[in-house]
Design a protein around this motif. Structure first.
Motif, PDB file in Angstrom:
ATOM      1  N   UNK A 264       0.948  -1.274   0.074  1.00 53.60           N
ATOM      2  CA  UNK A 264      -0.088  -0.250   0.022  1.00 53.60           C
ATOM      3  C   UNK A 264       1.014   1.287  -0.031  1.00 53.60           C
ATOM      4  N   UNK A 265       1.898   1.166   0.804  1.00 51.56           N
ATOM      5  CA  UNK A 265       2.818   2.232   1.074  1.00 51.56           C
ATOM      6  C   UNK A 265       4.031   2.021   1.040  1.00 51.56           C
ATOM      7  N   UNK A 266       5.129   2.792   0.422  1.00 46.25           N
ATOM      8  CA  UNK A 266       6.363   2.153   0.069  1.00 46.25           C
ATOM      9  C   UNK A 266       7.170   3.502   0.394  1.00 46.25           C
ATOM     10  N   UNK A 274      20.016  14.513  10.316  1.00 47.53           N
ATOM     11  CA  UNK A 274      20.632  13.235  10.794  1.00 47.53           C
ATOM     12  C   UNK A 274      19.554  12.485  11.519  1.00 47.53           C
ATOM     13  N   UNK A 275      18.238  12.804  11.442  1.00 48.36           N
ATOM     14  CA  UNK A 275      17.284  11.808  11.976  1.00 48.36           C
ATOM     15  C   UNK A 275      16.990  10.666  11.222  1.00 48.36           C
ATOM     16  N   UNK A 276      17.113  10.791   9.712  1.00 44.64           N
ATOM     17  CA  UNK A 276      16.689   9.587   8.986  1.00 44.64           C
ATOM     18  C   UNK A 276      17.931   9.609   7.970  1.00 44.64           C
ATOM     19  N   UNK A 277      18.338   8.242   7.340  1.00 42.01           N
ATOM     20  CA  UNK A 277      19.346   8.331   6.749  1.00 42.01           C
ATOM     21  C   UNK A 277      19.032   6.794   5.678  1.00 42.01           C
ATOM     22  N   UNK A 278      18.557   7.388   4.472  1.00 44.14           N
ATOM     23  CA  UNK A 278      18.237   6.143   3.497  1.00 44.14           C
ATOM     24  C   UNK A 278      17.568   5.475   4.117  1.00 44.14           C
ATOM     25  N   UNK A 279      16.314   5.560   4.452  1.00 45.96           N
ATOM     26  CA  UNK A 279      15.303   4.196   5.120  1.00 45.96           C
ATOM     27  C   UNK A 279      14.282   3.961   4.045  1.00 45.96           C
ATOM     28  N   UNK A 280      14.353   2.698   4.049  1.00 48.18           N
ATOM     29  CA  UNK A 280      13.187   1.946   3.145  1.00 48.18           C
ATOM     30  C   UNK A 280      12.172   1.417   3.885  1.00 48.18           C
ATOM     31  N   UNK A 281      10.866   1.554   3.425  1.00 55.09           N
ATOM     32  CA  UNK A 281       9.812   0.636   4.337  1.00 55.09           C
ATOM     33  C   UNK A 281       8.800   0.244   3.381  1.00 55.09           C
ATOM     34  N   UNK A 282       8.352  -1.119   3.646  1.00 54.02           N
ATOM     35  CA  UNK A 282       7.209  -1.554   2.913  1.00 54.02           C
ATOM     36  C   UNK A 282       6.045  -1.785   3.871  1.00 54.02           C
ATOM     37  N   UNK A 283       4.963  -1.268   3.596  1.00 57.72           N
ATOM     38  CA  UNK A 283       3.553  -1.506   4.238  1.00 57.72           C
ATOM     39  C   UNK A 283       2.801  -2.058   3.454  1.00 57.72           C
ATOM     40  N   UNK A 305       7.101  11.516   8.723  1.00 52.12           N
ATOM     41  CA  UNK A 305       7.333  11.575   7.424  1.00 52.12           C
ATOM     42  C   UNK A 305       6.404  10.879   6.520  1.00 52.12           C
ATOM     43  N   UNK A 306       5.886   9.464   6.972  1.00 52.17           N
ATOM     44  CA  UNK A 306       5.040   8.750   6.283  1.00 52.17           C
ATOM     45  C   UNK A 306       3.759   9.465   6.281  1.00 52.17           C
ATOM     46  N   UNK A 307       3.329   9.899   7.328  1.00 50.10           N
ATOM     47  CA  UNK A 307       2.035  10.676   7.593  1.00 50.10           C
ATOM     48  C   UNK A 307       1.813  12.034   7.196  1.00 50.10           C
ATOM     49  N   UNK A 308       3.044  12.518   6.499  1.00 44.71           N
ATOM     50  CA  UNK A 308       3.065  13.878   5.882  1.00 44.71           C
ATOM     51  C   UNK A 308       3.181  15.023   7.245  1.00 44.71           C
ATOM     52  N   UNK A 309       3.398  14.878   8.272  1.00 42.73           N
ATOM     53  CA  UNK A 309       3.515  15.554   9.386  1.00 42.73           C
ATOM     54  C   UNK A 309       4.934  16.462   9.300  1.00 42.73           C
ATOM     55  N   UNK A 310       6.127  15.613   8.631  1.00 45.76           N
ATOM     56  CA  UNK A 310       7.274  16.342   8.442  1.00 45.76           C
ATOM     57  C   UNK A 310       7.591  15.987   6.762  1.00 45.76           C
ATOM     58  N   UNK A 311       8.364  17.019   6.435  1.00 46.04           N
ATOM     59  CA  UNK A 311       8.956  16.619   4.841  1.00 46.04           C
ATOM     60  C   UNK A 311      10.337  16.047   5.060  1.00 46.04           C
ATOM     61  N   UNK A 319       2.578   5.817  -3.076  1.00 48.34           N
ATOM     62  CA  UNK A 319       1.307   4.991  -2.569  1.00 48.34           C
ATOM     63  C   UNK A 319       0.406   4.619  -3.629  1.00 48.34           C
ATOM     64  N   UNK A 320       0.261   3.088  -3.399  1.00 48.42           N
ATOM     65  CA  UNK A 320      -0.520   2.290  -4.467  1.00 48.42           C
ATOM     66  C   UNK A 320       0.166   2.114  -5.720  1.00 48.42           C
ATOM     67  N   UNK A 321       1.492   2.361  -5.754  1.00 49.32           N
ATOM     68  CA  UNK A 321       2.251   2.421  -7.256  1.00 49.32           C
ATOM     69  C   UNK A 321       2.854   3.736  -7.622  1.00 49.32           C
ATOM     70  N   UNK A 322       1.980   4.729  -7.152  1.00 54.75           N
ATOM     71  CA  UNK A 322       2.077   6.292  -7.621  1.00 54.75           C
ATOM     72  C   UNK A 322       2.984   7.329  -6.518  1.00 54.75           C
ATOM     73  N   UNK A 323       4.055   7.819  -7.034  1.00 52.19           N
ATOM     74  CA  UNK A 323       4.878   8.580  -6.116  1.00 52.19           C
ATOM     75  C   UNK A 323       4.070   9.753  -5.965  1.00 52.19           C
TER      76      UNK A 323
END
Length: 510
Positions: A264-266, A274-283, A305-311, A319-323
């Protein structure tokens, strides 16, 4: 003649009403040595710190500093007895200068306020203690680095001739170079005769800096030993306990495989300074992903970041195959992504609003609102149903959120998110501060949302919770993913070791 121990705690017991949170705790910090104090969240570390700070005068047991029994009936009395506590959240006044912070409450001069006098006294204090602050004493504190804040706090503590220094998670916001510098300073302070209690979730650094280590579990001391006798995997095992580990082993067989489910979300290569460094996630649809990591690992920033609260500063969300690129949480909600943040009082609830308004706010855009109009009847019907289904007490839609207990507030937060029927549900610390019955109910609701086809991401300090809910795990450390896999592939002790060090000891075969 051998100096008396810097700190001795004997039979320390603390109760909150009928609940005992410290059970006959005893340990010793020898003169000029560093004691590492470790344990899971809820093990009793914070209660010990606050007792030593003079905030819990109704404790039982004896505390001795430099061989003499002391009374700790107030923070002032604690400081007067030579105990200084440096909390994870610094107590500096950002609008003031370094000098003003160092001498706050003990400004020189009987008449008037002299900036020059304060600055001169602060410079003398820094020179006497011999610590390089990393900033001139005339600099305003706001904008200085966490490492400089840390050194200011240490100088403040030593200004009162502290004989015991208690440091609660001092490295949580420091870079590697700053951490190394802090440890060098701690060793120099210990060599000068200061006894140090060092509290950290990072087990590898506890073993690196501490001379001795005390392990707490469920408010009691499990063991105290030389750091050389406690490898990290043994520390993790002692923190968890054999019975607890056995329970987690039984849970592992219940996780389901969802490898073939729709993604659903990738997240691809997310970075944020310094908070995130090249992180991949599959939901994946129908799957619960457990996100493990310590404070400062980047787990909460990833959720935001995943929920749009931070960029993010770089990387992509698909999201569902579309950036996609969210301009804020409202964009994410409209696309079926909902975040339940850790801080329910300041980020998840409108505390002065009634339950009806809190419960309907996320659903308004997706299901109730039509052409800019909102049906009061629809809002009331929705809130009545959720209050009934969630067993909120009191079951009063017009009750103000601030009047509910913490557990019932958490139910409202979860109900608000479920009302939007999200395709992606991200939950940070879903059961923090709730009773065992509410915890079980929240777990059932999260599993039900996954069964309905949603992708669920859970962040929790509670390993038991992660094992009970997670089909798959992802572990973060210092902003990077250090491991992904299923619950069946890692023991609880290995997961603790992994989040604390970035690696884990393979299980013995045979």
């Amino acid at each position: 003649m051998t100096p008396a121990p810097s700190l001795q705690i004997r039979g320390l017991t603390k109760r909150f009403g009928p609940t005992t949170v410290l059970h006959d705790v005893s340990f010793t910090v020898e003169h000029g040595r560093i004691l590492g104090l470790i344990g899971q969240n809820g093990a009793g570390k914070s209660t010990i710190v606050k007792t030593l700070a003079g905030l819990y005068p109704d404790h039982q047991g004896d505390v001795a500093v430099a061989g003499e029994s002391v009374q700790l009936r107030s923070p002032k009395e604690s400081r007067d007895e030579g105990i200084a506590v440096i909390y994870q959240e610094f107590s500096l006044v950002s609008e003031m200068t370094v000098a003003e912070n160092l001498l706050l409450g003990r400004e020189p001069g009987r008449f008037g306020y002299s900036r020059a006098g304060i600055r001169r006294r602060a410079e003398e204090l820094v020179a006497r203690i011999g610590i390089d602050l990393g900033a001139p004493v005339g600099t305003t504190v706001e904008g200085l680095s966490p490492a400089v804040h840390q050194r200011i706090e240490i100088v403040k503590a030593l200004a009162d001739d502290a004989r015991v220094l208690v440091m609660d998670e001092p490295t949580a916001r420091l870079s590697e170079a700053e951490r190394v510098a802090l440890f060098a300073l701690m060793r120099r302070l210990a060599a000068s005769g200061v006894g140090i209690v060092f509290i950290s979730h990072y087990l590898d650094e506890v073993r690196d800096i501490a001379d001795d280590i005390t392990v707490l579990r469920n408010g009691a001391v499990v063991t105290t030993a030389s750091s050389g006798d406690l490898p990290v995997n043994r520390m993790a095992s002692l923190m968890l306990g054999d019975a607890f580990a056995d329970d987690l082993h039984r849970e592992r067989g219940e996780s389901a495989a969802h490898d073939g489910n729709e993604v659903v979300l990738e997240a691809r290569g997310l970075s944020d300074l310094d908070r995130l460094r090249d992180v991949d996630v599959l939901l994946r649809a129908g799957e619960i992903l457990g996100l493990a990591g310590l404070v400062g690992s980047g787990r909460t920033r990833l959720a935001r970041v995943l929920a749009g609260a931070d960029l993010p500063s770089s990387g992509a969300l698909v999201l569902r195959g579309e950036q996609v690129r969210f301009r804020g949480p409202r964009d994410a909600i409209r696309n079926g992504i909902v975040l339940i943040p850790e801080d329910r009082k300041h980020q998840a609830l409108s505390m002065e609003s009634p339950l009806t308004e809190n419960l309907a706010i996320m659903a308004v855009q997706s299901r109730i609102g039509r052409a800019g109009f909102i049906s009061r009847k629809a809002v009331r019907t929705l809130s009545d149903r959720l209050i009934h289904d969630l067993q909120v007490s009191p079951a009063a839609p017009d009750a103000i959120a601030a009047t509910l207990s913490g557990g019932n507030q958490q139910k409202i937060v979860l109900g608000k998110a479920l009302a939007a029927e999200p395709e992606v549900l991200i939950v940070d610390q879903p059961t923090a501060g709730v009773d065992i019955g509410t915890k079980a109910q929240i777990h059932d609701l999260l599993r039900a949302r996954a069964r309905a086809g949603a992708a669920v991401l859970v962040i929790s300090d509670d390993l038991d919770e992660l094992y009970a809910l997670g089909d798959r795990f992802q572990a973060l450390r210092s902003g990077r993913t250090v491991w992904t896999g299923t619950a069946a592939e890692i023991t609880s002790e290995q997961l603790v070791e992994l989040t604390a060090t970035g690696t884990f000891t393979p299980a013995e075969v045979g």
